[in-house]
Scaffold this motif. Structure first.
Motif, short mmCIF file in Angstrom:
data_model
loop_
_atom_site.label_atom_id
_atom_site.label_comp_id
_atom_site.label_asym_id
_atom_site.label_seq_id
_atom_site.Cartn_x
_atom_site.Cartn_y
_atom_site.Cartn_z
N MET A 1 0.83 -1.20 0.00
CA MET A 1 0.00 0.00 0.00
C MET A 1 0.87 1.26 0.00
N GLY A 2 1.96 1.19 0.74
CA GLY A 2 2.88 2.32 0.78
C GLY A 2 3.49 2.57 -0.60
N ALA A 3 3.82 1.48 -1.29
CA ALA A 3 4.39 1.60 -2.62
C ALA A 3 3.37 2.20 -3.57
N PHE A 4 2.12 1.77 -3.41
CA PHE A 4 1.03 2.32 -4.21
C PHE A 4 0.90 3.83 -3.97
N GLY A 5 0.93 4.19 -2.69
CA GLY A 5 0.86 5.61 -2.33
C GLY A 5 2.03 6.39 -2.92
N PHE A 6 3.22 5.77 -2.88
CA PHE A 6 4.41 6.42 -3.42
C PHE A 6 4.24 6.69 -4.91
N ILE A 7 3.63 5.72 -5.63
CA ILE A 7 3.42 5.92 -7.07
C ILE A 7 2.46 7.08 -7.31
N ILE A 8 1.39 7.12 -6.50
CA ILE A 8 0.44 8.25 -6.63
C ILE A 8 1.18 9.58 -6.41
N PHE A 9 2.04 9.57 -5.39
CA PHE A 9 2.80 10.77 -5.04
C PHE A 9 3.70 11.20 -6.20
N ILE A 10 4.37 10.21 -6.83
CA ILE A 10 5.25 10.51 -7.96
C ILE A 10 4.44 11.05 -9.14
N ILE A 11 3.26 10.45 -9.36
CA ILE A 11 2.41 10.94 -10.46
C ILE A 11 2.00 12.39 -10.20
N LEU A 12 1.64 12.68 -8.94
CA LEU A 12 1.27 14.06 -8.58
C LEU A 12 2.42 15.01 -8.88
N LEU A 13 3.63 14.61 -8.46
CA LEU A 13 4.79 15.47 -8.69
C LEU A 13 4.99 15.69 -10.18
N PHE A 14 4.89 14.61 -10.94
CA PHE A 14 5.10 14.70 -12.39
C PHE A 14 4.08 15.63 -13.02
N VAL A 15 2.81 15.40 -12.68
CA VAL A 15 1.74 16.24 -13.24
C VAL A 15 1.94 17.70 -12.84
N GLY A 16 2.30 17.91 -11.58
CA GLY A 16 2.46 19.28 -11.09
C GLY A 16 3.61 19.99 -11.78
N ILE A 17 4.75 19.31 -11.90
CA ILE A 17 5.94 19.95 -12.47
C ILE A 17 5.74 20.23 -13.95
N PHE A 18 5.10 19.28 -14.65
CA PHE A 18 4.94 19.46 -16.09
C PHE A 18 3.54 19.88 -16.48
N ALA A 19 2.84 20.58 -15.54
CA ALA A 19 1.45 20.97 -15.79
C ALA A 19 1.28 21.70 -17.12
N GLN A 20 2.22 22.58 -17.42
CA GLN A 20 2.10 23.38 -18.64
C GLN A 20 2.07 22.51 -19.90
N TYR A 21 2.78 21.36 -19.82
CA TYR A 21 2.85 20.50 -21.01
C TYR A 21 1.73 19.48 -21.03
N ILE A 22 1.24 19.09 -19.84
CA ILE A 22 0.23 18.04 -19.78
C ILE A 22 -1.16 18.61 -20.05
N ALA A 23 -1.44 19.78 -19.47
CA ALA A 23 -2.77 20.36 -19.63
C ALA A 23 -2.96 20.78 -21.09
N PRO A 24 -4.13 20.46 -21.66
CA PRO A 24 -4.40 20.87 -23.05
C PRO A 24 -4.41 22.39 -23.20
N GLU A 25 -4.81 23.09 -22.14
CA GLU A 25 -4.93 24.56 -22.23
C GLU A 25 -4.41 25.22 -20.98
N GLY A 26 -4.30 26.53 -21.00
CA GLY A 26 -3.96 27.26 -19.79
C GLY A 26 -5.13 27.20 -18.82
N TYR A 27 -4.85 27.53 -17.54
CA TYR A 27 -5.93 27.38 -16.57
C TYR A 27 -6.96 28.49 -16.69
N ASN A 28 -6.62 29.53 -17.42
CA ASN A 28 -7.57 30.63 -17.53
C ASN A 28 -7.95 30.90 -18.98
#
Lengths: 316, 319
Positions: free
Chosen positions: A44-71
């Motif tokens: 379960m901890g490993a699962f949580g760690f993967i979620i955490f890594i995905i969050l970090l990845f999405v957050g850091i590369f938000a500009q490239y992942i999101a189809p559009e700007g937030y506004n």
């Protein structure tokens, strides 16, 4: 096993020297060992760690992942239901909700990491001095912490934010102070127990400076609870920030805070566009769930003293 | 015991005095004064004379220190928290009207949390590493992760979309129709209780596991007692003592949670009053609520500490 790392606590180091178990073999130093055990023992901890890594990845590369700007506004496509074009629908201004969630991850990460880092510095400064020096200073600082903690977090937050005005820096400032003071209790507890070790007395008797004792002997030995505290703080901050933004006291509107999306966009239009009220919730839940699971596993692996009876009847 | 209680009560006084000083002065730093707000809303001509008259009428023309001492002596001598700036009603009346509502919401939430968390925690511990245990632990971690304001929003939104039902928003006095009155608090109480139950459940489970490994439990099993007696009579009683500490620590979280629940379910409690006062910059109400909440939490924690003496004969207060 002579090459036992010094960051392990004494008991396990001795234990490994006497009876090296196959699982206890160091794989790539303490960090490698930690991750090896995380993925082999704590699923379960490993699962949580993967979620955490995905969050970090999405957050850091938000500009490239999101189809559009937030506004980015599409006036024609207001309040569109989820579709192939807008995966999670659009809000009342015609902004893509999916893009806002992705950018929201970035905001959550910035706030969570800043607050956790600053609050840990405050906790360590307060906890280490209070725990190590003890005496009158300890008593006064602990009574002040008591007084501080008898006021509900959210009430302090509401009042202070209303003084400072809403905004990202204000939220970071107040949450850091709040969690920093509360966490000093945990650091102090760890310091008080480490202080009793003979090597501290030995160090004092050969005339080592206090600063050196604190930084070289005390601090490395309370690192485990500090790292665990840091991780669990991340989740607490994400929840607290979204709660504040929900009340309209967090990050102000154009910024895509998950809590804020539930407050303004979500609530006024929720009967017309239910997805606005539904979507941000799972984002917060999954992230907090993942970080909590990872934090729990980390605590079990790094700091057995903090573990509540995770054992069995047999008392393993 | 009495001496200990008295000593603890006395120790509260400096804490609360320090808190009152901080609260009083910090609140007055709120940007944008109440004067500007009143002048713009009440169509007073915004000239210097009417402005000064208003300031004098509200008693804001005296030095802050003087205002503070007037305020704090009012509270100490005759429980007078001053008058509200807008309605010119006594602050204590405003708070007194809202306090029971928040209190009832808090009690309902706490009861729900305990009814859910203690049985699940006990079950999780006596059936450790089974499906039931995993389900219980997953439940608690989920309950911790789901933001209560989201759950609350869904409870308002989904039933009304599907069945056209919405939670009641008018509060009937308890004395007139007790059931109608409690019904108002059920939905918010359950949601708030859920987030509180997570921590209590984990603590109950941990403590049960610890206690179940003690020698006297083995003795109880060896005597041939039934599981029910061993678990409820012998183990739970001792496991609950630290759980009570956790419940005490959750009181501030509970009060914070009521602010959010009152906002979602439009319950006119203290949380709503606080948010209204913050937006209208009605300082006397904000400081009043802050002090009352702080005193309340401190007193509840004192009561919980004293509870140990009754629950655990090993605890002695006198040195």
């Amino acid at each position: 096993m002579v090459s036992v790392s010094t960051t392990n606590n004494d008991d396990s180091a001795v234990h490994e020297k006497i009876a090296p178990e196959p699982q206890a073999i160091q794989r790539g130093g303490p960090i490698g060992n930690f991750f090896y055990r995380l993925f082999t023992e704590k699923y379960m901890g490993a699962f949580g760690f993967i979620i955490f890594i995905i969050l970090l990845f999405v957050g850091i590369f938000a500009q490239y992942i999101a189809p559009e700007g937030y506004n980015t506004i599409h006036p024609i496509d207001r309040l569109q239901a989820p579709s192939a074009n807008y995966w999670l629908g659009t809000d009342q201004l015609g902004r893509d909700v999916f893009s806002r969630i992705v950018h929201g991850a970035q905001f959550s990460i910035i706030i969570a990491f800043s607050v956790s880092a600053i609050s840990i510095v405050i906790s360590v400064a307060l906890g280490v001095t209070s725990g190590y020096f003890g005496g009158r200073f300890d008593m006064w600082s602990q009574r002040s912490v008591d007084a501080w903690m008898s006021f509900p977090d959210l009430i302090i937050l509401i009042v202070v934010i209303s003084v400072l005005g809403p905004g990202m820096w204000q939220v970071i400032f107040v949450l850091s102070l709040l969690y920093g003071i509360a966490g000093s209790r945990i650091v102090r507890g760890a310091v008080v127990s480490v202080k009793e070790n003979v090597y501290i007395t030995a160090s004092q008797s050969i005339g080592t400076s206090t600063f050196r004792i604190l930084t070289r002997h005390i601090l490395p030995n309370v690192m485990a609870p500090i790292i665990v505290l840091f991780t669990t703080r991340l989740a607490a901050v994400i929840i607290a920030e979204s709660g504040l933004s929900f009340l309209g006291l967090g990050v102000p509107p154009p910024e895509p805070s998950w809590g804020g999306m539930l407050s303004l966009d979500g609530r006024s239009y929720m009967f017309l566009a239910p997805w606005l009220a539904i979507v941000p919730g799972p984002a917060i839940t999954i992230v907090v769930y993942g970080i909590n699971m990872f934090g729990d596993a980390m605590r079990d692996l790094l700091d057995p003293r903090l573990r509540g009876g995770g054992g069995r009847y047999s008392g393993k | 015991m009495k001496a200990y209680a008295l000593r603890r009560l006395l120790a509260l006084i400096p804490t609360l005095l320090i808190a009152s000083v901080i609260v009083f002065f910090v609140i007055r730093l709120i940007p944008g004064s109440v004067i500007d707000l009143m002048l713009s809303e009440n169509d007073f001509s915004n000239d210097a004379t009417s402005r000064e008259q208003l300031i004098a009428a509200l008693g804001l023309d005296t030095p802050l220190i003087y205002q503070y001492f007037k305020w704090i002596f009012g509270i100490i001598v005759h429980a007078d928290f001053g008058r509200t700036l807008w309605q010119d009603t006594p602050v204590i009346d405003e708070i007194w009207a809202r306090l029971p509502i928040t209190f009832e919401l808090g009690v309902v939430s706490m009861l729900f949390a305990l009814i859910v968390s203690i049985p699940i925690g006990v079950y999780s511990a006596i059936r450790q590493e089974t499906i039931g245990d995993y389900a219980g632990r997953t439940f608690s971690i989920l309950a911790l992760a789901i933001p209560s304001f989201w759950l609350g929003t869904l409870v308002v939104l989904l039933p009304s979309l599907w069945w056209g039902w919405s939670p009641p928003i008018t509060i009937v006095p308890f004395t007139e129709a007790p059931w109608e009155n409690i019904k108002t608090y059920i939905a918010p109480g359950m949601i708030l209780g859920l987030s509180l139950s997570a921590v209590t459940m984990r603590m109950t489970r941990t403590m049960m596991l610890e206690v179940l490994r003690q020698d006297y439990i083995r003795t109880a099993w060896a005597k041939g007692l039934t599981e029910k007696i061993v678990v409820l009579r012998h183990a739970l009683k001792n496991a609950l003592i630290p759980v009570i500490t956790i419940i005490g620590l959750q009181i501030p979280v509970l009060i914070g949670g009521t602010v959010i629940m009152e906002q979602i379910f439009v319950i006119p409690g203290m949380g709503q009053l606080l948010l209204e006062s913050v937006s209208t910059r009605d300082y006397p109400i904000i400081t009043g609520i802050f002090l009352i909440v702080g005193t309340g939490v401190a007193l509840i924690n004192l009561l919980i500490d004293l509870c140990y003496g009754f629950l655990d004969p090993k605890v002695r207060f006198d040195k």
